[in-house]
Design a protein around this motif. Structure first.
Motif, short mmCIF file in Angstrom:
data_model
loop_
_atom_site.label_atom_id
_atom_site.label_comp_id
_atom_site.label_asym_id
_atom_site.label_seq_id
_atom_site.Cartn_x
_atom_site.Cartn_y
_atom_site.Cartn_z
N GLU A 145 -5.50 5.26 -3.67
CA GLU A 145 -4.14 4.91 -3.23
C GLU A 145 -3.93 3.41 -3.29
O GLU A 145 -4.74 2.65 -2.75
CB GLU A 145 -3.96 5.35 -1.77
N ARG A 146 -2.84 3.01 -3.91
CA ARG A 146 -2.51 1.58 -3.96
C ARG A 146 -1.00 1.43 -3.87
O ARG A 146 -0.27 2.41 -4.00
CB ARG A 146 -2.97 0.96 -5.28
N ALA A 147 -0.56 0.18 -3.74
CA ALA A 147 0.87 -0.09 -3.78
C ALA A 147 1.39 0.24 -5.18
O ALA A 147 0.67 0.04 -6.16
CB ALA A 147 1.13 -1.55 -3.47
N ASP A 148 2.62 0.77 -5.28
CA ASP A 148 3.10 1.08 -6.64
C ASP A 148 4.04 0.02 -7.19
O ASP A 148 4.41 0.07 -8.36
CB ASP A 148 3.68 2.49 -6.74
N LYS A 149 4.40 -0.94 -6.33
CA LYS A 149 5.19 -2.08 -6.83
C LYS A 149 4.58 -3.34 -6.26
O LYS A 149 4.33 -3.42 -5.06
CB LYS A 149 6.63 -1.98 -6.33
N ILE A 150 4.38 -4.31 -7.15
CA ILE A 150 3.83 -5.58 -6.66
C ILE A 150 4.56 -6.75 -7.31
O ILE A 150 5.17 -6.61 -8.37
CB ILE A 150 2.31 -5.71 -6.96
N THR A 151 4.46 -7.88 -6.63
CA THR A 151 4.85 -9.14 -7.26
C THR A 151 3.59 -9.98 -7.30
O THR A 151 2.85 -10.04 -6.31
CB THR A 151 5.95 -9.85 -6.45
N VAL A 152 3.32 -10.57 -8.45
CA VAL A 152 2.09 -11.35 -8.59
C VAL A 152 2.41 -12.71 -9.17
O VAL A 152 3.30 -12.85 -10.02
CB VAL A 152 1.05 -10.56 -9.42
N LYS A 153 1.70 -13.70 -8.65
CA LYS A 153 1.86 -15.08 -9.11
C LYS A 153 0.55 -15.48 -9.78
O LYS A 153 -0.52 -15.15 -9.26
CB LYS A 153 2.12 -15.94 -7.87
N ILE A 197 -3.44 -4.21 -12.20
CA ILE A 197 -3.57 -5.58 -11.69
C ILE A 197 -4.29 -5.59 -10.33
O ILE A 197 -5.17 -6.41 -10.08
CB ILE A 197 -2.19 -6.28 -11.62
N GLN A 198 -3.93 -4.65 -9.46
CA GLN A 198 -4.60 -4.59 -8.16
C GLN A 198 -6.09 -4.30 -8.32
O GLN A 198 -6.94 -4.88 -7.63
CB GLN A 198 -3.95 -3.53 -7.27
N HIS A 199 -6.40 -3.38 -9.23
CA HIS A 199 -7.81 -3.03 -9.51
C HIS A 199 -8.58 -4.26 -9.99
O HIS A 199 -9.70 -4.52 -9.54
CB HIS A 199 -7.81 -1.91 -10.56
N GLU A 200 -7.96 -5.03 -10.89
CA GLU A 200 -8.66 -6.20 -11.44
C GLU A 200 -8.80 -7.31 -10.40
O GLU A 200 -9.84 -7.98 -10.35
CB GLU A 200 -7.92 -6.74 -12.68
N VAL A 255 -1.36 -11.68 -5.35
CA VAL A 255 -0.28 -10.73 -5.09
C VAL A 255 0.52 -11.24 -3.89
O VAL A 255 -0.04 -11.55 -2.85
CB VAL A 255 -0.84 -9.31 -4.81
N THR A 256 1.82 -11.37 -4.08
CA THR A 256 2.64 -11.90 -2.99
C THR A 256 3.46 -10.80 -2.30
O THR A 256 3.87 -10.97 -1.17
CB THR A 256 3.60 -13.00 -3.51
N VAL A 257 3.72 -9.71 -3.01
CA VAL A 257 4.48 -8.60 -2.41
C VAL A 257 3.82 -7.29 -2.82
O VAL A 257 3.46 -7.11 -3.98
CB VAL A 257 5.95 -8.59 -2.91
N LEU A 258 3.66 -6.39 -1.85
CA LEU A 258 3.14 -5.04 -2.11
C LEU A 258 4.15 -4.05 -1.54
O LEU A 258 4.57 -4.21 -0.40
CB LEU A 258 1.82 -4.82 -1.37
N GLU A 259 4.53 -3.05 -2.33
CA GLU A 259 5.50 -2.06 -1.84
C GLU A 259 5.11 -0.67 -2.29
O GLU A 259 4.62 -0.48 -3.39
CB GLU A 259 6.89 -2.34 -2.42
N GLY A 260 5.43 0.32 -1.44
CA GLY A 260 5.25 1.72 -1.81
C GLY A 260 3.79 2.12 -1.93
O GLY A 260 2.89 1.30 -1.78
N ILE A 261 3.59 3.41 -2.17
CA ILE A 261 2.21 3.92 -2.32
C ILE A 261 2.15 4.79 -3.56
O ILE A 261 3.06 5.58 -3.83
CB ILE A 261 1.79 4.76 -1.09
N GLU A 262 1.08 4.62 -4.28
CA GLU A 262 0.86 5.37 -5.52
C GLU A 262 -0.58 5.88 -5.47
O GLU A 262 -1.46 5.19 -4.98
CB GLU A 262 1.03 4.39 -6.68
N SER A 263 -0.80 7.07 -5.98
CA SER A 263 -2.16 7.58 -6.03
C SER A 263 -2.45 7.99 -7.47
O SER A 263 -1.82 8.91 -7.98
CB SER A 263 -2.31 8.76 -5.08
#
Ligand code: ZN
Length: 176
Positions: free
Chosen positions: A102-110, A131-134, A78-86
């Motif tokens: 709670e996790r970021a609700d927008k990400i950029t992943v490579k 994706i964050q969970h995995e 993950v290269t960018v994490l933005e916002g919060i989501e629950s």
């Protein structure tokens, strides 16, 4: 194609830190195929190789609900994490447990695809959470690690009582 056996909490093998895939070859592609089959069969919307006792940095996800958006990520970062989501999360390795995380609700992943090509993608909402969970799995981390110790103890007791039954129930809820 083969169905793989999914490890269940508190199996210590889920706590391994997965190693990067150094060479993507036919056996990597076979693993990806088998992981998709296992994830769809469970059913779940995401699976990390470590959950099937293969400590390599490989994950598969499909949040479509109709198997139309299969996505395999090898060595994801993950290269960018933005916002919060629950969101209520579940996990094929922690059957029957759903808790808000709670996790970021927008990400950029490579990541690399199964052909060894690098790609970069943006994801939001459920896909970003999945994706964050995995990726957490690849670092030996489970979603219940975000909960209080008290809640985790209750989960340990609950799973102890029901034994190691297979997942594949609670179909109405998404299991990551
Ligand atoms: Zn999981």
């Amino acid at each position: 194609m083969a169905l793989l056996n999914i490890l269940h909490f508190p199996d210590k093998r889920l706590r391994c830190k997965a190693k990067p895939v150094e060479e993507i070859n036919d056996s990597t592609r076979q693993l990806v195929e088998d992981m998709f089959e296992t994830m769809y069969d469970a059913p779940g919307i995401g699976l990390a190789a470590i959950q099937v006792n293969i400590p390599q940095r490989v994950i598969v996800v499909d949040v479509s609900g109709d198997r139309s958006r299969p996505l395999a990520l090898i060595n994801p970062e993950v290269t960018v994490l933005e916002g919060i989501e629950s969101m209520d999360e579940g996990c094929l390795s922690v059957p029957g447990v759903f808790e808000k995380v709670e996790r970021a609700d927008k990400i950029t992943v490579k990541a690399l695809n199964p052909h060894g090509e690098e790609f970069v993608m943006d994801a939001d909402g459920l896909l970003a959470v999945c994706i964050q969970h995995e990726i957490d799995h690849l670092d030996g981390k489970l979603f219940i690690d975000y909960l209080s110790e008290l809640k985790r103890q209750r989960i340990r007791k609950k799973l102890g009582k029901q034994g190691r039954r297979q997942s594949g129930f609670e179909n109405r809820r998404q299991v990551i």
